[in-house]
Scaffold this active site. Structure first.
Site, PDB file in Angstrom:
ATOM      1  N   GLU A 264       0.886  -1.188   0.032  1.00  0.00           N
ATOM      2  CA  GLU A 264      -0.185  -0.012   0.078  1.00  0.00           C
ATOM      3  C   GLU A 264       0.963   1.189   0.013  1.00  0.00           C
ATOM      4  OE1 GLU A 264      -3.089  -0.211  -0.216  1.00  0.00           O
ATOM      5  OE2 GLU A 264      -3.655  -2.126   0.251  1.00  0.00           O
ATOM      6  N   CYS A 298      -2.078   9.422   2.573  1.00  0.00           N
ATOM      7  CA  CYS A 298      -1.982   8.662   1.201  1.00  0.00           C
ATOM      8  C   CYS A 298      -2.887   9.000   0.197  1.00  0.00           C
ATOM      9  CB  CYS A 298      -1.593   7.251   1.620  1.00  0.00           C
ATOM     10  SG  CYS A 298      -3.010   6.339   2.309  1.00  0.00           S
TER      11      CYS A 298
HETATM   12  P1  NDP Z   1       8.496   4.734   4.531  1.00  0.00           P
HETATM   13  O1  NDP Z   1       8.104   4.176   3.191  1.00  0.00           O
HETATM   14  O2  NDP Z   1       9.288   5.755   4.912  1.00  0.00           O
HETATM   15  O3  NDP Z   1       8.335   3.628   5.688  1.00  0.00           O
HETATM   16  C1  NDP Z   1       7.157   2.988   6.102  1.00  0.00           C
HETATM   17  C2  NDP Z   1       7.560   1.791   6.750  1.00  0.00           C
HETATM   18  O4  NDP Z   1       8.629   0.847   6.249  1.00  0.00           O
HETATM   19  C3  NDP Z   1       8.040   2.233   8.086  1.00  0.00           C
HETATM   20  O5  NDP Z   1       7.872   1.394   9.355  1.00  0.00           O
HETATM   21  C4  NDP Z   1       9.754   2.115   7.758  1.00  0.00           C
HETATM   22  O6  NDP Z   1      10.696   2.277   8.949  1.00  0.00           O
HETATM   23  C5  NDP Z   1       9.693   0.980   7.044  1.00  0.00           C
HETATM   24  N1  NDP Z   1      11.058   0.746   6.275  1.00  0.00           N
HETATM   25  C6  NDP Z   1      11.782   1.690   5.878  1.00  0.00           C
HETATM   26  N2  NDP Z   1      12.798   1.059   4.912  1.00  0.00           N
HETATM   27  C7  NDP Z   1      12.565  -0.410   4.997  1.00  0.00           C
HETATM   28  C8  NDP Z   1      13.206  -1.237   4.543  1.00  0.00           C
HETATM   29  N3  NDP Z   1      14.376  -1.262   3.428  1.00  0.00           N
HETATM   30  N4  NDP Z   1      12.677  -2.419   4.663  1.00  0.00           N
HETATM   31  C9  NDP Z   1      11.604  -2.564   5.351  1.00  0.00           C
HETATM   32  N5  NDP Z   1      11.026  -1.474   5.774  1.00  0.00           N
HETATM   33  C10 NDP Z   1      11.606  -0.570   5.749  1.00  0.00           C
HETATM   34  O7  NDP Z   1       7.050   5.577   4.484  1.00  0.00           O
HETATM   35  P2  NDP Z   1       6.464   6.382   5.761  1.00  0.00           P
HETATM   36  O8  NDP Z   1       6.652   6.027   7.012  1.00  0.00           O
HETATM   37  O9  NDP Z   1       7.255   7.931   5.421  1.00  0.00           O
HETATM   38  O10 NDP Z   1       4.867   6.772   5.323  1.00  0.00           O
HETATM   39  C11 NDP Z   1       4.341   7.930   4.343  1.00  0.00           C
HETATM   40  C12 NDP Z   1       4.243   7.000   3.099  1.00  0.00           C
HETATM   41  O11 NDP Z   1       3.107   6.137   3.177  1.00  0.00           O
HETATM   42  C13 NDP Z   1       3.686   8.077   2.045  1.00  0.00           C
HETATM   43  O12 NDP Z   1       4.007   7.799   0.773  1.00  0.00           O
HETATM   44  C14 NDP Z   1       2.082   7.735   2.048  1.00  0.00           C
HETATM   45  O13 NDP Z   1       1.465   8.193   0.761  1.00  0.00           O
HETATM   46  C15 NDP Z   1       2.370   5.905   2.186  1.00  0.00           C
HETATM   47  N6  NDP Z   1       1.030   5.342   2.776  1.00  0.00           N
HETATM   48  C16 NDP Z   1       0.250   4.890   1.986  1.00  0.00           C
HETATM   49  C17 NDP Z   1      -0.981   4.413   2.424  1.00  0.00           C
HETATM   50  C18 NDP Z   1      -1.746   3.493   1.526  1.00  0.00           C
HETATM   51  O14 NDP Z   1      -2.715   2.870   1.910  1.00  0.00           O
HETATM   52  N7  NDP Z   1      -1.547   3.478   0.284  1.00  0.00           N
HETATM   53  C19 NDP Z   1      -1.626   4.771   3.848  1.00  0.00           C
HETATM   54  C20 NDP Z   1      -0.381   5.535   4.560  1.00  0.00           C
HETATM   55  C21 NDP Z   1       0.418   5.885   4.098  1.00  0.00           C
HETATM   56  P3  NDP Z   1      10.930   3.536   9.567  1.00  0.00           P
HETATM   57  O15 NDP Z   1       9.802   4.398   9.750  1.00  0.00           O
HETATM   58  O16 NDP Z   1      11.609   3.192  10.872  1.00  0.00           O
HETATM   59  O17 NDP Z   1      12.210   4.170   8.675  1.00  0.00           O
END
Ligand code: NDP
Length: 520
Positions: A264, A298
């Site tokens: 997502e 999002c």
């Molecule tokens: P990120 O992609 O930065 O992080 C999402 C999660 O992935 C966090 O828990 C992060 O950890 C983790 N993560 C980061 N790098 C890795 C990796 N290499 N392997 C596995 N996990 C990893 O997104 P954000 O948290 O900044 O969220 C915002 C984004 O999410 C926006 O683009 C938004 O549009 C999207 N979003 C999409 C939704 C949907 O339903 N389509 C709903 C809500 C948000 P850590 O935070 O510790 O870096």
């Protein structure tokens, strides 16, 4: 504000008082002495500290989850439903305390957090109530050639699901995976965003109150490397919500073991305002859809395409609406701080680029960026190839573009790789336009509301992701379909057997011609 511990969890949710050290740089999580420390993005007050998981910790959590999953699946639909409904009732009864934790860690105003929790509870309740209907073993229609065999289908749980969540809706977004995965009979290991670990802990602790016997839902804390380790830990599926860039990394990491993924990802959702739209309603909905949660949504509306005849009147109403919003951390604020300090630079870049390239700020502009806040910004006449139109801004900004007609609006809305949600305001052509938007969801004469309807699937196309949460599709996403046939009588025409005779083959030919041959 911190969680009222008596209300929330048996095991303590760390609070500002119990966490080490003074206030930190607002909103920047740090790791000190093996502990992840989360802070309030407006004040820098420490919200809590959480043990960072090592790869060994994660492997141990997944091993515990594997054992727990067998027990949980063995409970059956009725008992799982009862436990999940007890959980939703507990969350509902503690809504104020939970909203305060969400607000203190992510910065969103408490009323916005209340709406988020309400939606999360409705989803969890729907998943609990509908899992049996959608997934249970059922007899289905068989085949003419194999009429002697009955056919059955059921949806079996994977086992252990690794859920990786974002910070912007720290209970609603993970719940879209967690509750549906649990209702389907899986155990879950959840890695919350490093920005919102306190909310992640709260989710697991409250669930443990209603399922104390086994660790069916566990939380592991840390930064992106912990998320990566979870993808490599032997979980049976990874359900990720976050940015498109991270989603691609996760899919690549999961490819090594053919671990299935649900992604997502980000969006750049468009709203179309047609000539026959109710402009007051459209402006109010664009204001909320674009600026709620400081635009860090999002499915937030980031682009509006308004047809020429109503463009100016719409922009006027939009500016008036957005001008009424209060920015800050007070109880009556509508827009809180930007949760992730690094995002402020992206927002600033998008606004600057739009203005440099001929766009005009009908409201806000470069001066609207006052870290940690960004004031509402409405940009018009922005070129379609600029960052503010093509890239996810994730701030309280909207572009409004003039179009000749709604069909041109659809073409422009569909011209970028993202395709998550979207909205149409209008009457006569609204359904046709909604169907024409290249996205997973569209709301007509409202914004974002499809996310709050548990019976509807939620997910994107293109760069916005793969797979669906919510609804029956969301339940099935956490299962493997299992097909079974059962012989119910001797074969009259043994088609799939070497025992068939030439005469029976002739008969088969006649049957297939009679039944299917005449329609061609
Ligand atoms: P990120 O992609 O930065 O992080 C999402 C999660 O992935 C966090 O828990 C992060 O950890 C983790 N993560 C980061 N790098 C890795 C990796 N290499 N392997 C596995 N996990 C990893 O997104 P954000 O948290 O900044 O969220 C915002 C984004 O999410 C926006 O683009 C938004 O549009 C999207 N979003 C999409 C939704 C949907 O339903 N389509 C709903 C809500 C948000 P850590 O935070 O510790 O870096």
């Amino acid at each position: 504000m911190t969680l009222d511990q008596s209300q929330a969890a048996p095991t303590s949710t760390p609070s500002a008082d119990s966490a080490p050290g003074p206030a930190r740089v607002p909103g920047v999580p740090v790791i000190e002495g093996g502990m992840l420390i989360s802070t309030n993005p407006a004040t820098g007050a420490v919200v809590g500290s959480f043990p960072v998981a090592t790869p060994e910790d994660i492997a141990a959590a997944v091993a515990r989850a594997r054992e727990a999953s067998a027990w949980w699946a063995g409970l059956g639909f009725a008992e799982r439903r009862a436990r999940l409904l007890r959980w939703t009732s507990l969350l509902a009864n503690r809504i104020q305390g939970i909203a305060e934790v969400i607000s203190s860690e992510g910065g969103k105003p408490v009323p916005e957090a209340i709406v988020e929790i309400f939606a999360a509870v409705e989803h969890a309740s729907w998943a609990a109530r509908n899992a049996s209907r959608v997934l249970k073993l059922r007899k289905i229609r068989g085949a003419l050639m194999l009429v002697e065999h009955a056919a059955y289908l059921e949806y079996q749980p994977f086992g252990v699901i690794g859920v990786i969540g974002p910070w912007n809706y720290p209970i609603f977004t993970p719940m879209g995976s967690i509750a549906y995965a649990l209702a389907a009979g899986n155990a879950v290991v959840f890695k919350p965003s490093e920005y919102t670990p306190a909310v992640g802990k709260l989710i697991a602790d409250t669930f443990a109150e209603v399922v104390p016997e086994h660790p069916v839902l566990q939380t592991v804390y840390g930064k992106g490397d912990v998320g990566h380790a979870l993808t490599q830990s032997g979980v049976d599926k990874v359900a990720f919500t976050g940015s498109t860039a991270t989603g691609k990394k996760i899919m690549a990491a999961c490819a090594a073991n053919l671990t299935p993924v649900l992604l997502e990802c980000g969006g750049k959702d468009a709203m179309i305002v047609d000539a026959d739209a109710d402009l007051d309603a459209a402006a109010a909905a664009a204001t909320w859809g674009g600026l709620t949660n400081a635009g860090q949504t999002c499915i937030g509306i980031e682009r509006v395409y308004a047809v020429d005849s109503v463009h100016d009147a719409f922009v006027e109403r939009l500016v008036a609406n957005a001008g009424r919003l209060k920015v800050g951390v007070d109880e009556d604020s509508d827009i809180g701080p930007i949760t992730m300090p690094a995002q402020i630079e992206t927002i600033r870049r998008h606004i600057g680029d739009a203005l440099d390239r001929g766009g005009r700020a009908a409201m806000g502009g470069m001066d609207a960026v006052k870290a940690p806040y960004v004031y509402p910004t409405i940009l018009v006449d922005v070129p379609e190839d600029s960052a503010a139109v093509r890239e996810e801004t994730f701030g309280p900004t909207l572009t409004v573009t003039r179009v000749a007609d709604a069909d041109e609006a659809v073409r422009m809305a569909n011209a970028i790789p993202y395709g998550l949600g979207g909205a149409v305001f209008g009457k006569r052509n609204a359904m046709r336009l909604a169907r024409g938007l290249r996205s997973g969801m569209t709301s007509i004469n409202s914004t974002l509301v499809f996310a709050g309807v548990p019976s509807l699937p939620f997910g994107g196309v293109g760069d916005s992701g793969i797979g669906r949460i919510h609804g029956a599709d969301g339940l099935r996403e956490f299962t493997r379909p299992k097909a079974i046939t059962k012989r119910r009588m001797r074969s009259v025409l043994p088609a799939m057997s070497f025992e068939r005779t030439p005469k029976q083959v002739e008969l088969l030919k006649r049957v297939v011609r009679t039944v299917y041959g005449r329609k061609g």
